[in-house]
Write a protein that holds these residues in place. Structure first.
Motif, PDB file in Angstrom:
ATOM      1  N   LYS A 152      11.743   1.127 -14.354  1.00 52.51           N
ATOM      2  CA  LYS A 152      12.998   0.412 -14.564  1.00 52.51           C
ATOM      3  C   LYS A 152      13.634   0.229 -13.223  1.00 52.51           C
ATOM      4  CE  LYS A 152      17.434   1.292 -17.160  1.00 52.51           C
ATOM      5  NZ  LYS A 152      17.943   2.182 -18.144  1.00 52.51           N
ATOM      6  N   VAL A 153      13.692   1.172 -12.270  1.00 53.28           N
ATOM      7  CA  VAL A 153      14.157   0.928 -10.880  1.00 53.28           C
ATOM      8  C   VAL A 153      13.282   1.940  -9.781  1.00 53.28           C
ATOM      9  CG1 VAL A 153      16.085   1.262  -9.198  1.00 53.28           C
ATOM     10  CG2 VAL A 153      16.285   0.350 -11.859  1.00 53.28           C
ATOM     11  N   ALA A 154      12.872   1.181  -8.761  1.00 56.96           N
ATOM     12  CA  ALA A 154      12.420   2.077  -7.619  1.00 56.96           C
ATOM     13  C   ALA A 154      13.279   1.663  -6.442  1.00 56.96           C
ATOM     14  CB  ALA A 154      10.826   1.725  -7.424  1.00 56.96           C
ATOM     15  N   LEU A 155      13.673   2.685  -5.975  1.00 56.26           N
ATOM     16  CA  LEU A 155      14.737   2.668  -4.634  1.00 56.26           C
ATOM     17  C   LEU A 155      14.223   3.373  -3.501  1.00 56.26           C
ATOM     18  CD1 LEU A 155      17.605   1.537  -4.263  1.00 56.26           C
ATOM     19  CD2 LEU A 155      18.506   3.815  -4.796  1.00 56.26           C
ATOM     20  N   LEU A 156      14.136   2.668  -2.330  1.00 58.36           N
ATOM     21  CA  LEU A 156      13.748   3.521  -1.071  1.00 58.36           C
ATOM     22  C   LEU A 156      15.152   4.050  -0.669  1.00 58.36           C
ATOM     23  CD1 LEU A 156      11.515   4.187   0.966  1.00 58.36           C
ATOM     24  CD2 LEU A 156      11.949   2.010   1.953  1.00 58.36           C
ATOM     25  N   GLU A 157      15.096   5.318  -0.353  1.00 56.46           N
ATOM     26  CA  GLU A 157      16.492   5.716  -0.124  1.00 56.46           C
ATOM     27  C   GLU A 157      16.281   5.919   1.457  1.00 56.46           C
ATOM     28  OE1 GLU A 157      18.639   6.493  -2.281  1.00 56.46           O
ATOM     29  OE2 GLU A 157      17.718   7.038  -3.925  1.00 56.46           O
ATOM     30  N   THR A 158      17.684   6.090   2.096  1.00 58.90           N
ATOM     31  CA  THR A 158      18.065   6.029   3.269  1.00 58.90           C
ATOM     32  C   THR A 158      17.079   7.107   4.136  1.00 58.90           C
ATOM     33  OG1 THR A 158      19.941   7.355   3.247  1.00 58.90           O
ATOM     34  CG2 THR A 158      20.191   5.257   3.211  1.00 58.90           C
ATOM     35  N   ASP A 159      16.682   8.070   3.462  1.00 58.82           N
ATOM     36  CA  ASP A 159      16.065   9.128   4.017  1.00 58.82           C
ATOM     37  C   ASP A 159      14.380   9.106   3.944  1.00 58.82           C
ATOM     38  OD1 ASP A 159      15.355   9.815   1.585  1.00 58.82           O
ATOM     39  OD2 ASP A 159      16.156  11.846   1.443  1.00 58.82           O
ATOM     40  N   GLY A 160      14.080   7.760   3.635  1.00 55.76           N
ATOM     41  CA  GLY A 160      12.707   7.412   3.562  1.00 55.76           C
ATOM     42  C   GLY A 160      11.908   7.752   2.130  1.00 55.76           C
ATOM     43  N   ASN A 161      12.500   8.659   1.353  1.00 53.53           N
ATOM     44  CA  ASN A 161      11.993   8.964  -0.034  1.00 53.53           C
ATOM     45  C   ASN A 161      12.285   7.886  -0.881  1.00 53.53           C
ATOM     46  OD1 ASN A 161      11.214  11.600   0.456  1.00 53.53           O
ATOM     47  ND2 ASN A 161      13.363  12.276   0.465  1.00 53.53           N
ATOM     48  N   LEU A 162      11.275   7.787  -1.901  1.00 53.59           N
ATOM     49  CA  LEU A 162      11.351   7.039  -2.941  1.00 53.59           C
ATOM     50  C   LEU A 162      11.733   7.458  -4.187  1.00 53.59           C
ATOM     51  CD1 LEU A 162      10.510   3.925  -3.848  1.00 53.59           C
ATOM     52  CD2 LEU A 162       8.290   4.871  -4.372  1.00 53.59           C
ATOM     53  N   SER A 163      12.762   6.647  -4.812  1.00 53.19           N
ATOM     54  CA  SER A 163      13.284   7.285  -6.071  1.00 53.19           C
ATOM     55  C   SER A 163      12.917   6.520  -7.075  1.00 53.19           C
ATOM     56  CB  SER A 163      14.852   7.396  -6.087  1.00 53.19           C
ATOM     57  OG  SER A 163      15.219   8.083  -5.113  1.00 53.19           O
ATOM     58  N   ARG A 186       1.994   5.761  -7.287  1.00 52.62           N
ATOM     59  CA  ARG A 186       0.904   6.906  -8.036  1.00 52.62           C
ATOM     60  C   ARG A 186       1.142   8.303  -8.053  1.00 52.62           C
ATOM     61  NH1 ARG A 186      -2.152   2.633  -5.362  1.00 52.62           N
ATOM     62  NH2 ARG A 186      -2.469   3.963  -3.533  1.00 52.62           N
ATOM     63  N   GLN A 187       1.797   8.696  -6.900  1.00 49.17           N
ATOM     64  CA  GLN A 187       1.925  10.078  -6.830  1.00 49.17           C
ATOM     65  C   GLN A 187       3.054  10.560  -7.826  1.00 49.17           C
ATOM     66  OE1 GLN A 187       3.276  10.861  -2.494  1.00 49.17           O
ATOM     67  NE2 GLN A 187       1.104  10.390  -1.993  1.00 49.17           N
ATOM     68  N   LYS A 188       3.807   9.663  -8.255  1.00 44.52           N
ATOM     69  CA  LYS A 188       4.883   9.828  -9.106  1.00 44.52           C
ATOM     70  C   LYS A 188       4.231   9.411 -10.609  1.00 44.52           C
ATOM     71  CE  LYS A 188       8.546   9.429  -5.984  1.00 44.52           C
ATOM     72  NZ  LYS A 188       9.071  10.523  -5.795  1.00 44.52           N
ATOM     73  N   LYS A 189       2.915   9.517 -10.781  1.00 40.11           N
ATOM     74  CA  LYS A 189       2.202   9.131 -11.856  1.00 40.11           C
ATOM     75  C   LYS A 189       2.612   8.089 -12.841  1.00 40.11           C
ATOM     76  CE  LYS A 189       1.703  14.178 -13.281  1.00 40.11           C
ATOM     77  NZ  LYS A 189       1.412  14.769 -11.912  1.00 40.11           N
ATOM     78  N   ILE A 190       2.735   6.968 -11.868  1.00 34.19           N
ATOM     79  CA  ILE A 190       3.149   5.759 -12.381  1.00 34.19           C
ATOM     80  C   ILE A 190       1.659   4.855 -12.134  1.00 34.19           C
ATOM     81  CG2 ILE A 190       4.408   3.385 -12.018  1.00 34.19           C
ATOM     82  CD1 ILE A 190       6.298   5.662 -12.961  1.00 34.19           C
ATOM     83  N   GLU A 191       1.517   4.155 -13.207  1.00 32.62           N
ATOM     84  CA  GLU A 191       0.169   3.315 -13.544  1.00 32.62           C
ATOM     85  C   GLU A 191       0.363   1.966 -13.326  1.00 32.62           C
ATOM     86  OE1 GLU A 191      -2.437   4.692 -16.656  1.00 32.62           O
ATOM     87  OE2 GLU A 191      -1.455   6.866 -16.652  1.00 32.62           O
ATOM     88  N   ASP A 213       0.888  -1.163  -0.017  1.00 35.91           N
ATOM     89  CA  ASP A 213      -0.044  -0.067   0.000  1.00 35.91           C
ATOM     90  C   ASP A 213       0.900   1.155  -0.146  1.00 35.91           C
ATOM     91  OD1 ASP A 213      -2.305  -1.447   0.050  1.00 35.91           O
ATOM     92  OD2 ASP A 213      -2.568  -1.305   2.134  1.00 35.91           O
ATOM     93  N   GLU A 214       1.812   1.326   0.796  1.00 32.79           N
ATOM     94  CA  GLU A 214       2.976   2.464   0.953  1.00 32.79           C
ATOM     95  C   GLU A 214       3.494   2.547  -0.498  1.00 32.79           C
ATOM     96  OE1 GLU A 214       4.941   3.177   4.850  1.00 32.79           O
ATOM     97  OE2 GLU A 214       4.712   0.966   4.512  1.00 32.79           O
ATOM     98  N   PHE A 215       4.124   1.580  -1.170  1.00 28.12           N
ATOM     99  CA  PHE A 215       4.710   1.698  -2.248  1.00 28.12           C
ATOM    100  C   PHE A 215       3.874   2.175  -3.373  1.00 28.12           C
ATOM    101  CE2 PHE A 215       5.752  -0.858  -6.143  1.00 28.12           C
ATOM    102  CZ  PHE A 215       6.909  -0.038  -6.727  1.00 28.12           C
ATOM    103  N   PHE A 216       2.600   1.417  -3.355  1.00 24.63           N
ATOM    104  CA  PHE A 216       1.639   1.806  -4.601  1.00 24.63           C
ATOM    105  C   PHE A 216       1.330   3.234  -4.547  1.00 24.63           C
ATOM    106  CE2 PHE A 216       0.341  -2.855  -5.449  1.00 24.63           C
ATOM    107  CZ  PHE A 216       1.465  -3.060  -5.934  1.00 24.63           C
ATOM    108  N   ALA A 217       1.115   3.737  -3.307  1.00 24.76           N
ATOM    109  CA  ALA A 217       0.706   5.142  -3.263  1.00 24.76           C
ATOM    110  C   ALA A 217       1.765   6.073  -3.694  1.00 24.76           C
ATOM    111  CB  ALA A 217       0.265   5.286  -1.738  1.00 24.76           C
ATOM    112  N   GLU A 218       3.048   5.834  -3.173  1.00 20.19           N
ATOM    113  CA  GLU A 218       4.083   6.581  -3.669  1.00 20.19           C
ATOM    114  C   GLU A 218       4.369   6.816  -5.053  1.00 20.19           C
ATOM    115  OE1 GLU A 218       6.839   8.164  -1.860  1.00 20.19           O
ATOM    116  OE2 GLU A 218       6.281   7.874   0.184  1.00 20.19           O
TER     117      GLU A 218
END
Length: 162
Positions: free
Chosen positions: A83-94, A72-77, A65-70
């Motif tokens: 290609k890559v999704a990375l949870l950074e050490t500061d809690g942000n999703l790249s 969707r906020q980045k306009k991913i359907e 749920d957390e991942f999908f919400a993040e």
């Protein structure tokens, strides 16, 4: 510092100790990867080439749920765009998306589409709801070759935002 009977030198000593400890920890983090990993943590891959990294999700480090919400906020359907999704050490999703030409079939991440398929459509791609593996199925009861799951959702390819 607010009281007349407490000398200013006490506050200076406290600041000096805090500054020294900060400098010591940053120095140790530069010299040792182990100390840096303990204090800062490590970035965690969530998606590689459109597939969820199930090991980290199973350890409950990050929920769907957390991942999908993040995402969707980045306009991913769907995961076929990622290609890559990375949870950074500061809690942000790249998120690094595929180029428009390289988008492939993937697991949908919107609630209306992320549901188990009830009927099999011939020549349609389906995605494993646990790991995102996408393939043409012979039957909805087929087992995912990547994670042994038997829950499939209809895959998406088109993107409204592209």
């Amino acid at each position: 510092m607010f009281y007349d009977d407490v000398p200013l030198i006490h506050a200076v000593i406290v600041f000096a100790v805090i500054l020294s400890l900060y400098r010591l920890t940053t120095y140790l983090m530069m010299k040792s990867d182990a100390i840096e990993n303990i204090l800062e943590g490590k970035p965690m891959y969530i998606v590689k080439n459109g597939l969820l990294i199930v090991e980290d999700i199973k350890q409950e480090k990050y929920s769907y749920d957390e991942f999908f919400a993040e995402m969707r906020q980045k306009k991913i359907e769907h995961l076929g765009q990622v290609k890559v999704a990375l949870l950074e050490t500061d809690g942000n999703l790249s998120v690094i998306p595929f180029s428009k030409e390289n988008i492939k079939w993937g697991l949908p991440i919107f609630p209306d589409n992320y549901k188990q398929a009830e009927e099999h459509i011939i020549n349609h791609n389906y995605s494993c709801m646990l790991c995102g593996h996408t393939k043409l199925l012979n039957h909805l009861a087929d087992t995912c070759p990547r994670c042994d799951c038997t829950h499939w959702a209809k895959s998406s390819l088109k993107c409204e935002n592209n």
